[in-house]
Design a protein around this motif. Structure first.
Motif, PDB file in Angstrom:
ATOM      1  N   THR A 232     -56.718  35.116  12.916  1.00 32.06           N
ATOM      2  CA  THR A 232     -57.154  35.217  14.313  1.00 32.06           C
ATOM      3  C   THR A 232     -58.186  36.323  14.483  1.00 32.06           C
ATOM      4  N   LEU A 265     -61.846  28.793  23.588  1.00 27.78           N
ATOM      5  CA  LEU A 265     -60.815  29.311  24.481  1.00 27.78           C
ATOM      6  C   LEU A 265     -61.280  29.238  25.927  1.00 27.78           C
ATOM      7  N   GLN A 274     -54.991  36.388  22.870  1.00 27.22           N
ATOM      8  CA  GLN A 274     -54.824  35.932  21.492  1.00 27.22           C
ATOM      9  C   GLN A 274     -55.030  37.082  20.505  1.00 27.22           C
ATOM     10  N   GLU A 277     -52.054  39.471  20.695  1.00 25.42           N
ATOM     11  CA  GLU A 277     -50.887  38.911  20.008  1.00 25.42           C
ATOM     12  C   GLU A 277     -51.002  39.147  18.506  1.00 25.42           C
TER      13      GLU A 277
END
Length: 828
Positions: A232, A265, A274, A277
């Motif tokens: 990510t 997104l 995101q 996280e």
């Protein structure tokens, strides 16, 4: 299409061919993430292999290899990544020949404008340098051969890994210290509005450090979700490089929407959530891993002595770690909280909360294995929760700072959202207001931590702690978060097992958690309508007591700009007045607070001279509530800054003139209060005066002299000083900084704000001269400012103006709306 095919399709395999193939690869929208990074690494490998092979033949160098290290060695090439290369040779070739070989590789890279981190070493030199420089050693742990003598590279890798494992007791503490220093310098990625994806805590550097720890064989990081988190962060960096065209790792505000779009997104908030996280996963893995590293290294340091002792007494058997009971089914072992041998998680649904509460009270971390085991085996709690579960939650929340680590461990395994399903909407949710230090979920936990220190001030600490945990729970829903939060908090409090009365109190606290601070800083406390409205909202003295503590905990957990001794004193004053109303003492309708001694002295002088009189000085903060200055933060008392008092005969244009003079002298207005009063003159007649109190701070440099401020104020009032023109000239000379465009100003009429005046509320981006422009707009609207209450919170100004018509009465509804529109138009 493979990287080799891409080069074949280009004109040649030289720099221009590589550049064209590279560009085509980066422009392929369907190809992103790990496949594109790997393809870019292969493409670069093929190009460098051609350069190295041809150059080695020309230079007559054998026994040499080109090695990728660091991120390139891992095959993680982002669009603008540096190329980290090592030219490794066995030392048999002539130095000039090796230099010629290096130049033949380095210069084509530079010619393409690619960043290059390069070195030329023999295996022995590489090992010595790695032993002296931790960063070099970390890079070599990911060494990967590109071209040349593969055996030479393999033997170096074997030696480097052996050195790293043998020297782990020395190098791992140094690596840990390096990570901690970097975290202090760059902050925590999971809470930053403009995070550095690489350097901040929880970023790519920490993920790489975890790989290094695993390579040492001392400890291994939790694998669950770690690879996904790393991907990510790398994907976000790729999109950032392509969006900006620069080799940057900082996710700046102005680029977040474009990066989010590139990643498919919804918006910048979805992107940050995101990223947060992922960072939280890396941070948690980092904490767990370093705790395990320290435990293993401690055990190794005492092992020889223990082995000698045990060989003579226990026949060499390994002693079992001591286990100290903490709660039913929970013990401490080796500095962590673990399950007791007799614990039955499958039959004890309260065990998770009991273990968490015991760990927080003892100031110990929960074992990662314990948390994972509880997450998979403990049965769900019945709804509503049994009393024991509710009590354990309150105990956990009341443990203070130790609550944070325990809560994060439960969140990492998804336990919190299983206990409180509505928590998912605030999990990792960013807060765009720069006043906020934390994400929504962490702010809620931090508020509970702050509330834990205030539980001795209230009769129901359990309600305070739970309300602190839930006060912003509505931020995961559209609309006013206080209104939405009231509904959600009512459901959650019922789920937790509170009775109907307590549920109502918690819901009221959540609905009105901003009421006290907003009223105290933005409304006229001498207006009986102000105090009555608060009394009606809280309805009881016990709820008021809880709301007062919640207000302070919320502000302290927000950030340093949200609370001060001055704000505390205003809130305490309001609470005192509301408590009196709730006790049946109705406020007088006509009485107004008498001027302070300083203001009265200035007012007398202004009456005598007919001119403005002012004083500018620094003094200690007024006592907050009980006569003692309340500490802010870590026990430090915040200074009041500078107080400016002005008294002058009432006349048009005072507010814009005074605010403009302060802006010209680069004084930032932190708070302001304007009051119109009547005092008897020498003839015994009533004379109208304006009294202004300002809390100001110098933007930079020293404070101006009071005489200069007075002189400029006189000139501004008589029209000889054109403030508007002077401010416009200064603004033109200093162009506005690049950044996210501020939302437009909003001017509204506060419903039922006062019986004596109309309340015009202005919310806008704080800027030099803002109050001057508001004052001019109100003057142009032919209204009289009875009082003004200015509050600056971070980059936002929220100002309330009590205005009347020329007859001294509140404005009719349509007229008030017209004035609000005119002020908003002037600010737009």
């Amino acid at each position: 299409m493979t990287s080799t095919e891409a080069i074949t399709d280009s004109e040649d395999s030289g720099p221009s061919g590589y550049a064209a193939a590279r560009l085509r690869l980066l422009q392929q929208e369907a190809r992103s993430g790990p496949p594109r990074r790997a393809a870019l690494a292969r493409l670069t490998d093929d190009w460098l292999t051609g350069l190295f092979t041809a150059a080695a033949i020309r230079a007559g160098v054998r026994g040499a290899a080109l090695v990728a290290v660091g991120g390139y060695g891992r095959g993680e090439l982002s669009p603008r990544s540096d190329l980290d290369l090592l030219l490794l040779h066995d030392g048999s070739a002539d130095a000039d020949a090796v230099a010629a070989l290096a130049d033949a590789v380095w210069y084509p890279v530079w010619d393409l404008g690619l960043a290059l981190d390069h070195s030329v070493r023999t295996p022995g030199e590489a090992r010595r340098t790695a032993g002296e420089d931790l960063k070099v050693q970390l890079g070599l742990l990911d060494a990967r051969p590109i071209a040349g003598d593969l055996g030479l590279v393999a033997s170096l890798r074997t030696a480097i890994l052996a050195d790293w494992r043998n020297q782990a007791p020395k190098h791992l503490p140094a690596l840990h210290e390096l990570c901690q220093e970097r975290a202090e310098r760059t902050g925590e990625l999971q809470f930053l509005l403009e995070p550095d994806l690489k350097e901040a805590r929880g970023g790519l550097r920490d993920a790489t450090a975890l790989r290094a720890v695993a390579a040492s064989w001392v400890a291994d990081a939790p694998r669950e979700g770690l690879d996904r988190a790393r991907r990510t962060l790398l994907d976000a960096r790729d999109a950032l490089h392509l969006t900006t065209g620069r080799a940057t790792d900082r996710l700046a505000l102005q680029e977040q929407d474009q990066v989010a779009e590139a990643l498919g997104l919804l918006d910048a908030d979805a992107l940050l959530r995101q990223v947060y996280e992922a960072a939280r996963t890396v941070s948690y893995a980092t904490d767990v891993t370093w705790r395990e590293v320290n435990r293993v290294l401690r055990a190794r340091s005492v092992r020889p002595r223990l082995r000698a002792m045990l060989s003579g007494s226990l026949g060499g058997s390994k002693p079992a770690p001591e286990r100290a009971p903490l709660a039913d089914g929970v013990v401490e072992a080796d500095g962590e909280v673990v399950l007791a041998r007799a614990a039955r998680p499958d039959r004890d649904p309260v065990l998770t909360l009991r273990a968490a509460a015991a760990a927080a009270e003892a100031g110990l971390p929960l074992s990662r294995h314990l948390v994972r085991h509880l997450a998979t085996t403990v049965r769900p709690l019945p709804v509503p929760w049994p009393p024991e579960a509710r009590e354990e939650l309150v105990t956990l929340l009341g443990a203070g700072e130790a609550t944070v680590g325990v809560w994060e461990a439960l969140e990492a395994e998804g336990i919190i959202t299983r206990l409180l399903p509505d928590w998912e909407r605030v999990h990792c949710r960013p807060q765009r207001n720069p006043v906020h230090t934390w994400t929504v979920d962490r702010h809620l936990v931090e508020t509970a931590v702050r509330a834990a220190s205030l539980t001795r001030r209230v009769h129901r600490p359990d309600l305070l702690l739970v309300a602190a945990l839930l006060h912003d729970i509505g931020k995961g829903w559209p609309g006013d978060h206080s209104v939405a939060g009231e509904v959600i908090a009512r459901d959650m409090a019922t789920r937790i097992g509170f009775d109907q009365h307590d549920v109502g109190v918690i819901a009221t606290l959540v609905r009105h958690h901003l009421l006290l601070v907003e009223t105290a800083t933005r409304r006229d406390l001498d207006d009986p309508a102000t105090v009555r409205s608060v009394a009606e909202a809280v309805s009881s003295a016990s709820t008021l007591e809880l709301l007062h503590a919640l207000t302070e905990a919320d502000a302290l957990a927000t950030g340093p700009a949200a609370w001060s001794a001055w704000r505390a004193s205003l809130v305490a004053d309001l609470v005192k007045r509301v408590a009196a109303v709730l006790a049946g003492e109705a406020p007088e309708e006509t009485e107004e607070e008498a001027p302070s001694a300083d203001h009265e002295r200035l007012a007398v002088e202004a009456l005598r001279t007919g001119e403005p009189v002012l004083t500018l000085h620094t003094r200690p903060e007024e006592p907050a509530g009980d006569g003692e200055v309340e500490p802010v933060g870590d026990g430090e008392v915040e200074p009041v800054g500078v107080e400016l008092l002005i008294a002058l005969p009432d006349r048009p244009g005072v507010l814009p003139a005074a605010a403009g003079v302060l802006a010209l002298h680069r004084l930032t207005v932190r708070a302001a209060d304007l009051r119109a009063v009547e005092l008897p003159n020498e003839m015994g007649e009533s004379a109208d005066l304006l009294l202004l109190s300002w809390r100001v701070a110098a933007e930079y440099g020293s404070l101006p002299q009071a005489a200069r401020l007075r002189a400029d104020l006189v000139r501004a009032l008589d029209g000889s000083l054109d403030i508007r023109a002077r401010l416009a000239e200064r603004e033109a000379a200093y162009p506005r900084r690049r950044g996210v465009k501020a939302p437009p100003p909003r001017v509204t009429v506060a419903a039922a704000g006062s019986r004596r005046a109309t309340v015009i509320e202005v919310r806008a981006q704080d800027a030099p001269g803002l109050l001057h422009r508001i004052g001019n707009a109100l003057e142009s609207s032919a209204v009289r400012v009875r009082s003004a209450h200015v509050s600056t919170l971070g980059a936002n100004a929220v100002d309330a103006f009590y205005v009347t018509g020329t007859d001294g009465d509140p404005l009719p509804e349509l007229r008030a709306a017209e004035v609000a529109r005119e002020v908003e138009k002037a600010l737009g």
